[in-house]
Design a protein around this motif. Structure first.
Motif, PDB file in Angstrom:
ATOM      1  N   ALA A  45       0.826  -1.295  -0.089  1.00  0.00           N
ATOM      2  CA  ALA A  45       0.091  -0.048  -0.042  1.00  0.00           C
ATOM      3  C   ALA A  45       0.858   1.231   0.173  1.00  0.00           C
ATOM      4  N   ILE A  46       1.944   1.321   0.649  1.00  0.00           N
ATOM      5  CA  ILE A  46       2.843   2.338   0.807  1.00  0.00           C
ATOM      6  C   ILE A  46       3.550   2.509  -0.417  1.00  0.00           C
ATOM      7  N   VAL A  47       4.079   1.437  -1.061  1.00  0.00           N
ATOM      8  CA  VAL A  47       5.043   1.630  -2.404  1.00  0.00           C
ATOM      9  C   VAL A  47       3.877   2.022  -3.490  1.00  0.00           C
ATOM     10  N   ILE A 102       9.131   6.575 -12.015  1.00  0.00           N
ATOM     11  CA  ILE A 102       9.359   6.574 -10.597  1.00  0.00           C
ATOM     12  C   ILE A 102       8.999   5.009 -10.370  1.00  0.00           C
ATOM     13  N   VAL A 103       7.934   4.290 -11.293  1.00  0.00           N
ATOM     14  CA  VAL A 103       7.713   2.948 -11.227  1.00  0.00           C
ATOM     15  C   VAL A 103       8.828   2.342 -11.814  1.00  0.00           C
ATOM     16  N   ARG A 104       9.489   2.489 -12.830  1.00  0.00           N
ATOM     17  CA  ARG A 104      10.628   2.007 -13.437  1.00  0.00           C
ATOM     18  C   ARG A 104      11.987   1.889 -12.129  1.00  0.00           C
ATOM     19  N   ALA A 108      13.393  -1.588 -10.426  1.00  0.00           N
ATOM     20  CA  ALA A 108      14.725  -1.756 -10.590  1.00  0.00           C
ATOM     21  C   ALA A 108      15.240  -2.156  -9.196  1.00  0.00           C
ATOM     22  N   PHE A 109      14.814  -1.299  -8.079  1.00  0.00           N
ATOM     23  CA  PHE A 109      15.469  -1.496  -6.850  1.00  0.00           C
ATOM     24  C   PHE A 109      14.536  -2.561  -5.941  1.00  0.00           C
ATOM     25  N   GLY A 110      13.527  -3.389  -6.749  1.00  0.00           N
ATOM     26  CA  GLY A 110      12.869  -4.422  -6.014  1.00  0.00           C
ATOM     27  C   GLY A 110      11.740  -4.023  -5.351  1.00  0.00           C
ATOM     28  N   TYR A 111      11.360  -2.750  -5.157  1.00  0.00           N
ATOM     29  CA  TYR A 111      10.123  -2.476  -4.313  1.00  0.00           C
ATOM     30  C   TYR A 111       8.897  -2.980  -5.133  1.00  0.00           C
TER      31      TYR A 111
END
Length: 305
Positions: A45-47, A102-104, A108-111
């Motif tokens: 939800a936060i992501v 931002i989504v990319r 990329a950082f696994g979030y």
């Protein structure tokens, strides 16, 4: 809270985690301390709020509200088409972003994982711990996700449901069994329709599948009330005389066909078809194939003997 994007999500998770209480849950005969909300659900939800909020709205930030019975995540901005409240509630895999860069980065950082997978997974983990599904609404130009920590069913019911984990049940069928277990081990098709919001045809298909699997049965022929079949009942259930007559063929070949029933019982093709269908509905047989090539193998009731 402000930080570079690659650190913001992790810091938000760590800060909020400190305010989420734990409670004891029985897991494999041992009590474990677990958060009152599944970690994936509240973190997702936060992501999503960080990824999809409307950054053009000044003076508004992402807000996380913690109450005794629920958590709410408020994100500035409304949904972006084709995402809608109804589609999210229906667990559809919908992806739409006003902030693709931002989504990319978050991906990329696994979030973030596969696009459109987060919301359905939130439903899965919430209901997997016996909690209410996530709720969504739009209020004052903001998108709000609500997670409730009050269990839908008693812990005893959740433990009881574990016996069906390998039965290939749908989410709705599992909810029906939990409902029946807490209501005298009985239910009706109408109660099921009201419980999960399906039509009479879908309810009939789901219930017949449970009958074929030997999990439920009618309380009386042509009745409208169904009951859960206990393991003891499953073992003690008498074989219908028609099944006893064709059982030698089933044991010899591993299956029976319409012509076998006609030959052994001396009935018409239509009568044999109805008998095979009835034995399938009650879990003694299971149909394989279609049309004249159809054959019937031992059903769930016979495999458990």
């Amino acid at each position: 809270m402000e930080a570079p994007l690659v650190r913001l999500v992790e810091e938000a998770h760590r800060t909020i985690r400190a305010y989420i209480p734990e409670r004891q849950q029985l897991v494999d005969l041992f009590f474990e301390e677990r958060l009152v909300y599944p970690s994936f659900a509240w973190q997702e939800a936060i992501v999503n709020a960080v990824a999809h909020r409307d950054y053009r709205l000044q003076g508004l930030g992402i807000e996380v509200h913690l109450f005794d019975d629920r958590m709410e995540v408020w994100s500035p901005g409304e949904l972006v088409e084709p995402a809608t409240i109804d589609r999210l509630r229906n667990r559809e895999r919908v992806h739409a972003s006003r902030n693709p860069r931002i989504v990319r980065v978050l991906t990329a950082f696994g979030y973030m994982r596969e696009l459109g997978e987060g919301i359905p997974r939130m439903f899965e983990v919430m209901e997997g711990q016996g909690l209410h599904p996530p709720e969504f609404r739009l209020e004052g130009g903001r998108f709000v996700v609500t997670l409730r920590n009050t269990p839908v069913y008693r812990p005893e019911t959740m433990r009881w449901l574990r016996q069906f984990e390998g039965a290939g049940l749908s989410r709705n069928q599992t909810r029906l069994l939990a409902y029946a277990h807490e209501h005298g081990d009985q239910f009706t098709s109408r109660a099921y329709q009201k419980l999960v919001g399906v039509d009479v045809y879908t309810a009939s298909k789901d219930i017949k599948d449970l009958i074929r699997k030997g999990i439920v049965r009618l309380t009386k022929p042509q009745g409208r009330v169904y009951e859960l079949v206990t393991k003891a009942q499953m073992v003690a259930l008498e074989k219908p005389p028609e099944f006893v007559s064709i059982e030698p063929i089933l044991q010899e070949k591993g299956f029976v066909k319409n012509e076998d029933v006609r030959r052994v019982l001396g009935v018409s093709r239509i009568r044999a078809c109805r008998l095979l269908q009835s034995l399938s509905e009650y879990g003694f047989l299971e149909k394989e194939g279609k049309g004249r090539g159809a054959r019937y193998v031992p059903g769930r009731k016979m495999l458990h003997r």
